[in-house]
Design a protein around this motif. Structure first.
Motif, short mmCIF file in Angstrom:
data_model
loop_
_atom_site.label_atom_id
_atom_site.label_comp_id
_atom_site.label_asym_id
_atom_site.label_seq_id
_atom_site.Cartn_x
_atom_site.Cartn_y
_atom_site.Cartn_z
N ARG A 104 4.53 4.56 -3.53
CA ARG A 104 3.45 5.45 -2.76
C ARG A 104 4.30 6.79 -2.72
NH1 ARG A 104 2.80 1.52 2.89
NH2 ARG A 104 1.23 0.21 1.80
N LEU A 105 5.45 7.00 -2.71
CA LEU A 105 6.28 8.36 -2.86
C LEU A 105 5.51 9.12 -4.06
CD1 LEU A 105 8.34 10.35 -1.83
CD2 LEU A 105 9.96 8.86 -3.05
N LEU A 106 5.71 8.41 -5.09
CA LEU A 106 5.04 8.67 -6.52
C LEU A 106 3.76 8.83 -6.30
CD1 LEU A 106 7.50 6.67 -8.67
CD2 LEU A 106 7.77 9.03 -7.92
N GLY A 107 2.82 8.79 -5.23
CA GLY A 107 1.34 8.67 -5.62
C GLY A 107 0.70 7.48 -5.97
N VAL A 108 1.31 6.48 -6.18
CA VAL A 108 0.88 5.20 -6.77
C VAL A 108 0.17 4.40 -5.68
CG1 VAL A 108 1.09 3.13 -8.05
CG2 VAL A 108 2.61 5.16 -8.70
N ASP A 109 -1.35 4.08 -5.76
CA ASP A 109 -2.02 3.35 -5.16
C ASP A 109 -1.31 1.89 -4.81
OD1 ASP A 109 -3.81 2.09 -3.53
OD2 ASP A 109 -5.41 2.85 -4.71
N THR A 110 -0.72 1.71 -3.58
CA THR A 110 0.20 0.62 -3.32
C THR A 110 -0.05 -0.03 -1.90
OG1 THR A 110 1.95 1.51 -4.83
CG2 THR A 110 2.33 -0.31 -3.24
N ALA A 111 -0.72 -1.26 -1.88
CA ALA A 111 -1.02 -1.93 -0.58
C ALA A 111 0.26 -2.83 -0.38
CB ALA A 111 -2.14 -2.65 -0.71
N TYR A 112 0.52 -3.20 0.71
CA TYR A 112 1.91 -3.82 1.28
C TYR A 112 1.59 -4.73 2.27
CZ TYR A 112 6.58 -4.61 3.10
OH TYR A 112 7.64 -5.09 3.78
N GLU A 113 2.04 -5.76 2.46
CA GLU A 113 1.83 -6.62 3.61
C GLU A 113 3.21 -6.79 4.11
OE1 GLU A 113 -0.70 -7.84 5.01
OE2 GLU A 113 -2.37 -7.56 3.77
N SER A 114 3.39 -6.10 5.33
CA SER A 114 4.82 -6.21 6.03
C SER A 114 5.10 -7.51 6.75
CB SER A 114 4.73 -5.05 7.00
OG SER A 114 3.71 -5.00 8.01
N VAL A 115 3.88 -8.60 6.87
CA VAL A 115 4.24 -9.60 7.19
C VAL A 115 3.78 -10.84 6.34
CG1 VAL A 115 4.09 -8.98 9.64
CG2 VAL A 115 1.89 -9.79 8.41
N ASP A 116 4.33 -11.97 6.55
CA ASP A 116 3.93 -13.08 5.30
C ASP A 116 2.52 -13.66 5.87
OD1 ASP A 116 3.70 -15.04 3.46
OD2 ASP A 116 5.74 -16.08 4.30
N ILE A 117 1.71 -13.17 4.91
CA ILE A 117 0.16 -13.64 5.61
C ILE A 117 -0.21 -14.87 4.68
CG2 ILE A 117 -0.80 -11.49 6.19
CD1 ILE A 117 -2.07 -11.36 3.36
N GLY A 118 0.70 -15.42 3.77
CA GLY A 118 0.62 -16.68 2.80
C GLY A 118 0.10 -16.22 1.43
N ASP A 119 0.35 -17.22 0.73
CA ASP A 119 -0.23 -17.03 -0.93
C ASP A 119 -1.74 -16.91 -1.01
OD1 ASP A 119 2.50 -17.06 -1.40
OD2 ASP A 119 2.50 -18.87 -2.59
#
Length: 244
Positions: A104-119
């Motif tokens: 994200r710092l580099l401007g790349v579109d990046t989604a992230y799950e901060s909790v384990d939502i399962g595979d």
């Protein structure tokens, strides 16, 4: 009836996924005679996200190819840079928070799950949003519903970032995304954000940016030098759209 035997050889880049018997070059593998080559490769430990060309008898074949008795198979690593059927947008699992913030710092579109939502939920989001699933979880990367996926090979954030940038070559636009939520940043006057600043910050800084989604405010604080070094290294090695 004896099961058919094939001969298989994995590229050196794939050796970390396979048992020692498959690391020394060509090795014999028993199959059931009906399973596809893709299934055979995955059963030996290699996620198909990491596989490039497949050769049977020296000719290219698809993952759906059913190898016959005595067939010689070569499994190549994915080529770099890897081309995607859409923009380089990523989804990271709960274990890759530092990598998510750096992308994200580099401007790349990046989604992230901060909790384990399962595979299953991660794979569904990858498909729905057409994002490349980045993970060190081989089981997750084997899920068929993924839009695309890639194994993150290192435990070290510096190496992880370099690996992703070299593999996918996403366009870089540093300082344009919120490292907290992935929203886009815009310039903000001090008067607009003063209620979010501590007195010392308001007195010491004049240039601010704010996330259009979550409202997070950014300025060139004590950590700017360290972050700027990450940006400078990435731009020097992979290019991009630098922003002062």
């Amino acid at each position: 009836m004896e099961r058919p035997e094939i001969w298989i050889e994995f590229a050196p880049e794939l050796h970390l996924f396979v048992a020692s018997a498959q690391r020394a070059g060509r090795s014999a593998v028993r199959t059931d005679g009906v399973s596809t080559l893709g299934h055979v490769v995955e059963s030996l430990g290699v996620p198909l996200t990491e596989v490039g060309a497949l050769l049977a008898g020296g000719r290219p074949v698809d993952v759906s190819h059913v190898p016959g008795a005595g067939e010689e198979v070569s499994v190549c690593a994915v080529s770099r840079p890897q081309r995607l059927p859409g923009p380089a947008r990523f989804l990271l699992d709960v274990h890759l928070g530092t990598l998510a913030r750096r992308l994200r710092l580099l401007g790349v579109d990046t989604a992230y799950e901060s909790v384990d939502i399962g595979d299953a939920a991660l794979a569904a989001r990858s498909a729905a949003e057409r994002r490349v699933m980045l993970s060190r979880d081989r089981g997750l990367l084997r899920r068929r519903e993924l839009w695309a996926g890639a194994h993150v090979y290192s435990h070290r954030p510096d190496d992880q970032l370099r690996d992703v940038l070299s593999r996918f070559e996403p366009p870089l636009a540093p300082w344009t995304r919120c490292t907290a939520c992935n929203g886009l940043l815009h310039s903000a006057a001090k008067e607009e954000v003063h209620d979010r600043l501590r007195d010392g910050t308001e007195r010491s800084y004049d240039v601010f940016a704010q996330c259009g989604d979550c409202g997070q405010v950014y300025w060139r604080g004590a950590h700017h030098g360290r972050l700027n070094a990450i940006v400078a290294d990435a731009l020097a090695e992979f290019g991009g759209l630098p922003r002062s």
